[in-house]
Design a protein around this motif. Structure first.
Motif, PDB file in Angstrom:
ATOM      1  N   GLY A 175       7.529   3.650   7.189  1.00  0.00           N
ATOM      2  CA  GLY A 175       6.600   3.881   8.287  1.00  0.00           C
ATOM      3  C   GLY A 175       5.138   3.917   7.897  1.00  0.00           C
ATOM      4  O   GLY A 175       4.289   4.328   8.699  1.00  0.00           O
ATOM      5  N   TYR A 176       4.816   3.466   6.690  1.00  0.00           N
ATOM      6  CA  TYR A 176       3.430   3.445   6.215  1.00  0.00           C
ATOM      7  C   TYR A 176       2.882   2.021   6.226  1.00  0.00           C
ATOM      8  O   TYR A 176       3.632   1.050   6.325  1.00  0.00           O
ATOM      9  N   ASP A 177       1.562   1.912   6.100  1.00  0.00           N
ATOM     10  CA  ASP A 177       0.920   0.598   6.080  1.00  0.00           C
ATOM     11  C   ASP A 177       0.987  -0.057   4.708  1.00  0.00           C
ATOM     12  O   ASP A 177       1.079  -1.280   4.590  1.00  0.00           O
ATOM     13  N   GLU A 178       0.897   0.756   3.679  1.00  0.00           N
ATOM     14  CA  GLU A 178       0.809   0.210   2.320  1.00  0.00           C
ATOM     15  C   GLU A 178       1.248   1.255   1.308  1.00  0.00           C
ATOM     16  O   GLU A 178       1.337   2.458   1.620  1.00  0.00           O
ATOM     17  N   ALA A 179       1.500   0.793   0.091  1.00  0.00           N
ATOM     18  CA  ALA A 179       1.950   1.665  -0.988  1.00  0.00           C
ATOM     19  C   ALA A 179       0.824   1.939  -1.974  1.00  0.00           C
ATOM     20  O   ALA A 179      -0.139   1.167  -2.082  1.00  0.00           O
ATOM     21  N   LEU A 180       0.955   3.026  -2.686  1.00  0.00           N
ATOM     22  CA  LEU A 180       0.079   3.351  -3.803  1.00  0.00           C
ATOM     23  C   LEU A 180       0.976   3.574  -5.008  1.00  0.00           C
ATOM     24  O   LEU A 180       1.827   4.471  -4.999  1.00  0.00           O
ATOM     25  N   LEU A 181       0.828   2.745  -6.022  1.00  0.00           N
ATOM     26  CA  LEU A 181       1.702   2.807  -7.180  1.00  0.00           C
ATOM     27  C   LEU A 181       1.097   3.651  -8.289  1.00  0.00           C
ATOM     28  O   LEU A 181      -0.132   3.679  -8.466  1.00  0.00           O
ATOM     29  N   CYS A 241       1.533   5.619   1.172  1.00  0.00           N
ATOM     30  CA  CYS A 241       2.478   6.538   0.555  1.00  0.00           C
ATOM     31  C   CYS A 241       2.559   6.220  -0.930  1.00  0.00           C
ATOM     32  O   CYS A 241       2.344   5.081  -1.346  1.00  0.00           O
ATOM     33  N   VAL A 242       2.836   7.243  -1.722  1.00  0.00           N
ATOM     34  CA  VAL A 242       3.040   7.019  -3.151  1.00  0.00           C
ATOM     35  C   VAL A 242       4.405   6.357  -3.316  1.00  0.00           C
ATOM     36  O   VAL A 242       5.420   6.863  -2.843  1.00  0.00           O
ATOM     37  N   SER A 243       4.411   5.215  -3.976  1.00  0.00           N
ATOM     38  CA  SER A 243       5.611   4.403  -4.089  1.00  0.00           C
ATOM     39  C   SER A 243       6.570   4.936  -5.151  1.00  0.00           C
ATOM     40  O   SER A 243       6.170   5.585  -6.114  1.00  0.00           O
ATOM     41  N   SER A 244       7.843   4.628  -4.970  1.00  0.00           N
ATOM     42  CA  SER A 244       8.823   4.939  -6.000  1.00  0.00           C
ATOM     43  C   SER A 244       8.781   3.898  -7.117  1.00  0.00           C
ATOM     44  O   SER A 244       9.365   4.103  -8.180  1.00  0.00           O
ATOM     45  N   TYR A 245       8.090   2.786  -6.846  1.00  0.00           N
ATOM     46  CA  TYR A 245       7.925   1.744  -7.868  1.00  0.00           C
ATOM     47  C   TYR A 245       6.663   2.012  -8.676  1.00  0.00           C
ATOM     48  O   TYR A 245       5.653   2.481  -8.141  1.00  0.00           O
ATOM     49  N   GLN A 246       6.714   1.691  -9.956  1.00  0.00           N
ATOM     50  CA  GLN A 246       5.555   1.845 -10.834  1.00  0.00           C
ATOM     51  C   GLN A 246       4.909   0.496 -11.117  1.00  0.00           C
ATOM     52  O   GLN A 246       5.551  -0.552 -11.001  1.00  0.00           O
ATOM     53  N   HIS A 286       4.418 -11.622 -11.257  1.00  0.00           N
ATOM     54  CA  HIS A 286       4.039 -10.215 -11.289  1.00  0.00           C
ATOM     55  C   HIS A 286       4.097  -9.583  -9.896  1.00  0.00           C
ATOM     56  O   HIS A 286       4.257  -8.362  -9.763  1.00  0.00           O
ATOM     57  N   TYR A 287       3.944 -10.403  -8.866  1.00  0.00           N
ATOM     58  CA  TYR A 287       3.786  -9.869  -7.517  1.00  0.00           C
ATOM     59  C   TYR A 287       5.103  -9.501  -6.846  1.00  0.00           C
ATOM     60  O   TYR A 287       5.097  -8.978  -5.727  1.00  0.00           O
ATOM     61  N   VAL A 288       6.225  -9.738  -7.523  1.00  0.00           N
ATOM     62  CA  VAL A 288       7.501  -9.213  -7.026  1.00  0.00           C
ATOM     63  C   VAL A 288       7.411  -7.687  -6.954  1.00  0.00           C
ATOM     64  O   VAL A 288       7.902  -7.054  -6.015  1.00  0.00           O
ATOM     65  N   ASN A 289       6.763  -7.088  -7.947  1.00  0.00           N
ATOM     66  CA  ASN A 289       6.550  -5.644  -7.972  1.00  0.00           C
ATOM     67  C   ASN A 289       5.823  -5.175  -6.713  1.00  0.00           C
ATOM     68  O   ASN A 289       6.201  -4.166  -6.087  1.00  0.00           O
ATOM     69  N   GLY A 290       4.807  -5.917  -6.312  1.00  0.00           N
ATOM     70  CA  GLY A 290       4.038  -5.561  -5.124  1.00  0.00           C
ATOM     71  C   GLY A 290       4.816  -5.746  -3.832  1.00  0.00           C
ATOM     72  O   GLY A 290       4.704  -4.945  -2.893  1.00  0.00           O
ATOM     73  N   ILE A 291       5.619  -6.807  -3.775  1.00  0.00           N
ATOM     74  CA  ILE A 291       6.440  -7.052  -2.586  1.00  0.00           C
ATOM     75  C   ILE A 291       7.433  -5.906  -2.383  1.00  0.00           C
ATOM     76  O   ILE A 291       7.624  -5.412  -1.264  1.00  0.00           O
ATOM     77  N   LEU A 292       8.050  -5.463  -3.465  1.00  0.00           N
ATOM     78  CA  LEU A 292       9.005  -4.364  -3.372  1.00  0.00           C
ATOM     79  C   LEU A 292       8.323  -3.080  -2.891  1.00  0.00           C
ATOM     80  O   LEU A 292       8.840  -2.363  -2.029  1.00  0.00           O
ATOM     81  N   THR A 306       5.366  -2.698  -1.230  1.00  0.00           N
ATOM     82  CA  THR A 306       4.877  -2.792   0.145  1.00  0.00           C
ATOM     83  C   THR A 306       6.026  -2.740   1.142  1.00  0.00           C
ATOM     84  O   THR A 306       5.941  -2.064   2.176  1.00  0.00           O
ATOM     85  N   SER A 307       7.102  -3.443   0.839  1.00  0.00           N
ATOM     86  CA  SER A 307       8.256  -3.453   1.740  1.00  0.00           C
ATOM     87  C   SER A 307       8.833  -2.048   1.891  1.00  0.00           C
ATOM     88  O   SER A 307       9.185  -1.619   3.000  1.00  0.00           O
ATOM     89  N   GLU A 308       8.925  -1.329   0.779  1.00  0.00           N
ATOM     90  CA  GLU A 308       9.414   0.041   0.824  1.00  0.00           C
ATOM     91  C   GLU A 308       8.510   0.909   1.695  1.00  0.00           C
ATOM     92  O   GLU A 308       8.992   1.709   2.517  1.00  0.00           O
ATOM     93  N   ALA A 309       7.195   0.761   1.529  1.00  0.00           N
ATOM     94  CA  ALA A 309       6.242   1.558   2.305  1.00  0.00           C
ATOM     95  C   ALA A 309       6.396   1.312   3.803  1.00  0.00           C
ATOM     96  O   ALA A 309       6.395   2.244   4.610  1.00  0.00           O
ATOM     97  N   LYS A 310       6.548   0.050   4.185  1.00  0.00           N
ATOM     98  CA  LYS A 310       6.660  -0.281   5.603  1.00  0.00           C
ATOM     99  C   LYS A 310       7.970   0.239   6.191  1.00  0.00           C
ATOM    100  O   LYS A 310       8.007   0.681   7.346  1.00  0.00           O
TER     101      LYS A 310
END
Length: 295
Positions: A172-178, A136-141, A157-163, A165-169
């Motif tokens: 109901g998705y597997d991963e995010a696209l920022l 899913c397209v993430s709300s995070y940039q 830097h990876y706090v951004n990624g944790i947020l 991915t967690s949002e995507a899951k």
């Protein structure tokens, strides 16, 4: 999951048991995320156990540290040999190696004086498994490159990624696209993105994305197999018309995408360019010829 009572790691010049390793709770890295790391894959190839692009990864670790002022004094060839010793001591073949440069106690926002190095390893399969991914397209940039060193693999830097991915899951998705700060497709939290359209692969240009070593391997594979690739900005509206897409990264390897925001791609994965790249990548890391791979 990552270690047992018998697991050995490398810490500040010595091989010790993981259960005996300790760190300072006043570490600048622990409090502020000011450290640098890498991820390296080891494979059981037909020529023995081999680290894939180890020298390049350790050079990038040193460059990441230099970019933010972390003084790390190690030779990449030396670190590569240490990693091979670590695999042998832990009786590992197909494995993941994690070097981490972390800082000593310092509660100030200043360049550290004391820097330490840890290298550990564990058996780890594909980051996303073998199934096609639902993104899913993430709300995070992705962070603004004027605010951080996007080319450096810095822990915080990876706090951004944790947020993301967690949002995507949760959704109901597997991963995010920022997306980047300009609203263009950037990357997944820990992988780069490629999209196929009319026989051509498209991938975001460097600038807002992390310059992945695996991304460069994919570009090299495409060059060798005469697969056309265009590095340019991708508007998220283009995703609906894409034929297929995939992610790439050391942990992810080559992971096919089934859908983005519940929109399924028109081309099956087995018929996609990504599947060809996936097979060629597998051959390369296992040190097999991929001359039989035909477009």
């Amino acid at each position: 999951m990552y270690y047992t009572k018998d697991t050995v790691l490398f810490l500040n010049g010595k091989f010790i048991k993981a259960v005996d390793a300790h760190t300072d709770l006043y570490s600048q890295s622990l409090h502020y995320g000011f450290g640098a790391f890498e991820g390296i894959r080891a494979y059981q190839t037909q020529n023995g156990v081999k680290l894939f692009k180890a020298y390049e990864h350790f050079e990038r670790l040193k460059n990441s540290c230099a970019a933010v002022g972390i003084p790390l004094e190690y030779d990449s060839h030396e670190l590569t040999q240490i990693s091979y010793q670590l695999l042998e001591k832990n009786n590992l073949t197909d494995a993941y190696i994690r070097p981490l440069a972390y800082c000593g106690p310092n509660m100030y926002l200043t360049t550290p004086k004391d820097v330490y190095l840890m290298i550990c390893s564990w058996k780890w399969g594909k980051y996303h498994g073998d199934n096609l991914l639902k993104l899913c397209v993430s709300s995070y940039q992705r962070p603004n490159p004027a605010s951080i060193k996007v080319e450096a693999k810095i822990s915080g830097h990876y706090v951004n990624g944790i947020l993301a991915t967690s949002e995507a899951k949760v959704r109901g998705y597997d991963e995010a696209l920022l997306l980047d700060m300009n609203g263009n497709v950037a990357a997944a939290p820990a992988a780069n993105f490629f999209m196929e359209k009319d026989g051509v692969l498209y991938t975001p240009p460097l600038g807002h994305i992390f310059p992945s070593i695996t991304r460069q391997v994919v570009l090299n594979i495409c060059r060798e197999l005469d697969i056309p690739v265009v590095e340019r900005h991708i508007n998220p509206h283009e995703l609906e018309a894409a034929d297929s897409a995939f992610l790439c990264g050391t942990a992810v390897e080559i992971a096919g995408i089934e859908s983005i925001d519940a929109h399924t791609f028109s081309k099956s994965w087995k018929e996609s360019i990504g599947a060809v790249v996936q097979e060629a990548y597998k051959c390369q890391v296992l040190e097999k010829s991929f001359s039989y791979v035909i477009i």
